[in-house]
Design an enzyme around this catalytic site. Sequence first.
Site, mmCIF file in Angstrom:
data_model
loop_
_atom_site.group_PDB
_atom_site.id
_atom_site.type_symbol
_atom_site.label_atom_id
_atom_site.label_comp_id
_atom_site.label_asym_id
_atom_site.label_seq_id
_atom_site.Cartn_x
_atom_site.Cartn_y
_atom_site.Cartn_z
ATOM 1 N N SER A 154 0.865 -1.191 0.000
ATOM 2 C CA SER A 154 0.000 0.000 0.000
ATOM 3 C C SER A 154 0.890 1.226 0.000
ATOM 4 O O SER A 154 2.067 1.148 0.387
ATOM 5 C CB SER A 154 -0.845 0.001 1.284
ATOM 6 N N TYR A 167 -2.794 -1.454 10.393
ATOM 7 C CA TYR A 167 -2.702 -1.595 8.932
ATOM 8 C C TYR A 167 -1.368 -1.038 8.417
ATOM 9 O O TYR A 167 -0.648 -1.700 7.652
ATOM 10 C CB TYR A 167 -3.883 -0.855 8.289
HETATM 11 C C1 BGC Z 1 -6.285 1.403 1.974
HETATM 12 C C2 BGC Z 1 -7.442 2.262 1.518
HETATM 13 C C3 BGC Z 1 -6.994 3.694 1.307
HETATM 14 C C4 BGC Z 1 -5.750 3.786 0.464
HETATM 15 C C5 BGC Z 1 -5.205 5.204 0.380
HETATM 16 C C6 BGC Z 1 -5.152 1.589 1.003
HETATM 17 O O1 BGC Z 1 -4.076 0.765 1.341
HETATM 18 O O2 BGC Z 1 -6.695 0.049 2.069
HETATM 19 O O3 BGC Z 1 -8.487 2.197 2.474
HETATM 20 O O4 BGC Z 1 -8.046 4.419 0.657
HETATM 21 O O5 BGC Z 1 -4.753 2.946 1.003
HETATM 22 O O6 BGC Z 1 -5.158 5.843 1.628
#
Ligand code: BGC
Length: 269
Positions: A154, A167
């Site tokens: 991410s 996360y």
């Molecule tokens: C998350 C999303 C978020 C995006 C940008 C992703 O890794 O799961 O919820 O919108 O990152 O912030």
Amino acid sequence: MEISLRNQIAIVTGASSGIGTGIAKSLASAGATVIVNHSSERSTDDAKAVVKEITDAGGKGITYQCDVSKEDQVVKMFQDVVAEFGTVDILVNNAGIQKDAKFTEMTLDQWNAVIGVNLTGQFLCAREAIKEFLRRGIDPSRSVACGKIIHISSVHEVIPWAGHANYAASKGAIRMLMQTLAQEYGADKIRVNSICPGAIQTPINTNAWSTQEAMNSLLTLIPYNRIGQPQDIGNLAVFLASDASDYITGASIFIDGGMTTFESFSTGG
Ligand code: BGC
């Protein structure tokens, strides 16, 4: 440049929705046979619908239920896939969840659930995949590489994210997992990379795009001024899984419409 995944077997975890579905469809359209993994009984119908889309379009795929955070289930999934298809060529470690909370209110269950799927799940699947790649060895009729792993990370592997410590911690850790594996198995010709998506329009972030107000606020973070689509990620996954990217390993590739340029600094700082 021909990009083909013909004769190759790909496992895509968490493929019954969102980015995973986009990746599964893209790999299948490039010729791979795709194992559409899903975590629970509840997501069976969604996984079947993905396989139907794949086969209706002339591709090949099956569904496979397995909770990637559970060691016995992951080991069995790889055994079953190898028994049925002979080997695995491509692993896309996509399954991921969010359990958001202000840090002082975050429960251990919320922490463990996110680390369990997003990080331990990627460890378990990568370990089983690499064991299978090494057992098979290089087969030039499939690929010049011995195997390919794509971690779905991410933008939050580098952007801290208040209210989402579990996360963000899982994604930061994926970077070191990915780079360590690329270093440890490079000589075996196993390629390991990460895709780092920004905001992609999927169920995980519905609250970021489902109202006009939310969408407008989201777009202030994205210089390219649109939300991403699962297909954007699918296109990159096909490239990273294919021999066209044979010299790429140990890389985190950001695909985020420019989110990691920190647009909020465009008029200040
Ligand atoms: C998350 C999303 C978020 C995006 C940008 C992703 O890794 O799961 O919820 O919108 O990152 O912030």
